[in-house]
Design a protein around this motif. Structure first.
Motif, PDB file in Angstrom:
ATOM      1  N   TYR A  38       0.836  -1.207   0.000  1.00 47.07           N
ATOM      2  CA  TYR A  38       0.000   0.000   0.000  1.00 47.07           C
ATOM      3  C   TYR A  38       0.871   1.257   0.000  1.00 47.07           C
ATOM      4  O   TYR A  38       0.684   2.158  -0.818  1.00 47.07           O
ATOM      5  N   PHE A  39       1.828   1.316   0.934  1.00 44.35           N
ATOM      6  CA  PHE A  39       2.656   2.515   1.033  1.00 44.35           C
ATOM      7  C   PHE A  39       3.586   2.672  -0.174  1.00 44.35           C
ATOM      8  O   PHE A  39       3.841   3.784  -0.622  1.00 44.35           O
ATOM      9  N   LEU A  40       4.065   1.569  -0.721  1.00 47.31           N
ATOM     10  CA  LEU A  40       4.888   1.642  -1.925  1.00 47.31           C
ATOM     11  C   LEU A  40       4.067   2.153  -3.111  1.00 47.31           C
ATOM     12  O   LEU A  40       4.534   2.996  -3.882  1.00 47.31           O
ATOM     13  N   SER A  41       2.840   1.663  -3.245  1.00 47.95           N
ATOM     14  CA  SER A  41       1.998   2.137  -4.347  1.00 47.95           C
ATOM     15  C   SER A  41       1.633   3.610  -4.172  1.00 47.95           C
ATOM     16  O   SER A  41       1.549   4.348  -5.151  1.00 47.95           O
ATOM     17  N   GLN A  42       1.434   4.047  -2.926  1.00 51.70           N
ATOM     18  CA  GLN A  42       1.151   5.465  -2.691  1.00 51.70           C
ATOM     19  C   GLN A  42       2.358   6.327  -3.031  1.00 51.70           C
ATOM     20  O   GLN A  42       2.212   7.399  -3.597  1.00 51.70           O
ATOM     21  N   LYS A  43       3.560   5.846  -2.698  1.00 53.94           N
ATOM     22  CA  LYS A  43       4.775   6.596  -2.990  1.00 53.94           C
ATOM     23  C   LYS A  43       4.993   6.679  -4.502  1.00 53.94           C
ATOM     24  O   LYS A  43       5.343   7.730  -5.031  1.00 53.94           O
ATOM     25  N   PHE A  49       2.622   6.440  -6.802  1.00 53.18           N
ATOM     26  CA  PHE A  49       1.553   7.265  -7.341  1.00 53.18           C
ATOM     27  C   PHE A  49       1.870   8.746  -7.155  1.00 53.18           C
ATOM     28  O   PHE A  49       1.659   9.540  -8.079  1.00 53.18           O
ATOM     29  N   ILE A  50       2.389   9.126  -6.000  1.00 59.83           N
ATOM     30  CA  ILE A  50       2.747  10.527  -5.742  1.00 59.83           C
ATOM     31  C   ILE A  50       3.919  10.940  -6.632  1.00 59.83           C
ATOM     32  O   ILE A  50       3.926  12.041  -7.191  1.00 59.83           O
ATOM     33  N   ALA A  51       4.898  10.060  -6.801  1.00 58.14           N
ATOM     34  CA  ALA A  51       6.065  10.372  -7.636  1.00 58.14           C
ATOM     35  C   ALA A  51       5.675  10.511  -9.110  1.00 58.14           C
ATOM     36  O   ALA A  51       6.242  11.322  -9.828  1.00 58.14           O
ATOM     37  N   SER A  52       4.697   9.736  -9.557  1.00 58.89           N
ATOM     38  CA  SER A  52       4.300   9.808 -10.963  1.00 58.89           C
ATOM     39  C   SER A  52       3.450  11.038 -11.258  1.00 58.89           C
ATOM     40  O   SER A  52       3.336  11.434 -12.411  1.00 58.89           O
ATOM     41  N   ASN A  53       2.840  11.643 -10.242  1.00 57.72           N
ATOM     42  CA  ASN A  53       2.019  12.834 -10.451  1.00 57.72           C
ATOM     43  C   ASN A  53       2.856  14.111 -10.483  1.00 57.72           C
ATOM     44  O   ASN A  53       2.361  15.153 -10.852  1.00 57.72           O
TER      45      ASN A  53
END
Length: 78
Positions: free
Chosen positions: A66-71, A73-77
């Motif tokens: 979960y936290f890796l996917s959030q990180k 997702f934030i980096a790709s935005n």
């Protein structure tokens, strides 16, 4: 934090449902091996021990995912 709680609760529920359904399927499809039975068969039923460690390990992996996917997702935005 609310998204994380919802994710972990839904993941836990799906994990438990999967475990129950796979146990039911394995029990329904089990065929005992009667060739190994001797004349002196014990009528005692022995159930295995249970452990919460696999469930906690799965929750830890889900938390990291979960936290890796959030990180990511934030980096790709950015």
């Amino acid at each position: 934090m609310k998204k994380y709680v919802v994710f972990i609760l839904s993941f836990s529920l799906l994990y438990i449902v999967f475990q129950v359904l796979s146990g039911m399927l394995l029990t329904a499809l089990y065929t005992p091996d009667f060739s190994s039975i001797n004349n002196n068969v014990s009528q005692e039923v022995v159930f295995g021990q249970t452990s919460i460690i696999p469930f906690l390990g799965t929750l830890l992996v889900a938390t990291l995912a979960y936290f890796l996917s959030q990180k990511i997702f934030i980096a790709s935005n950015k």
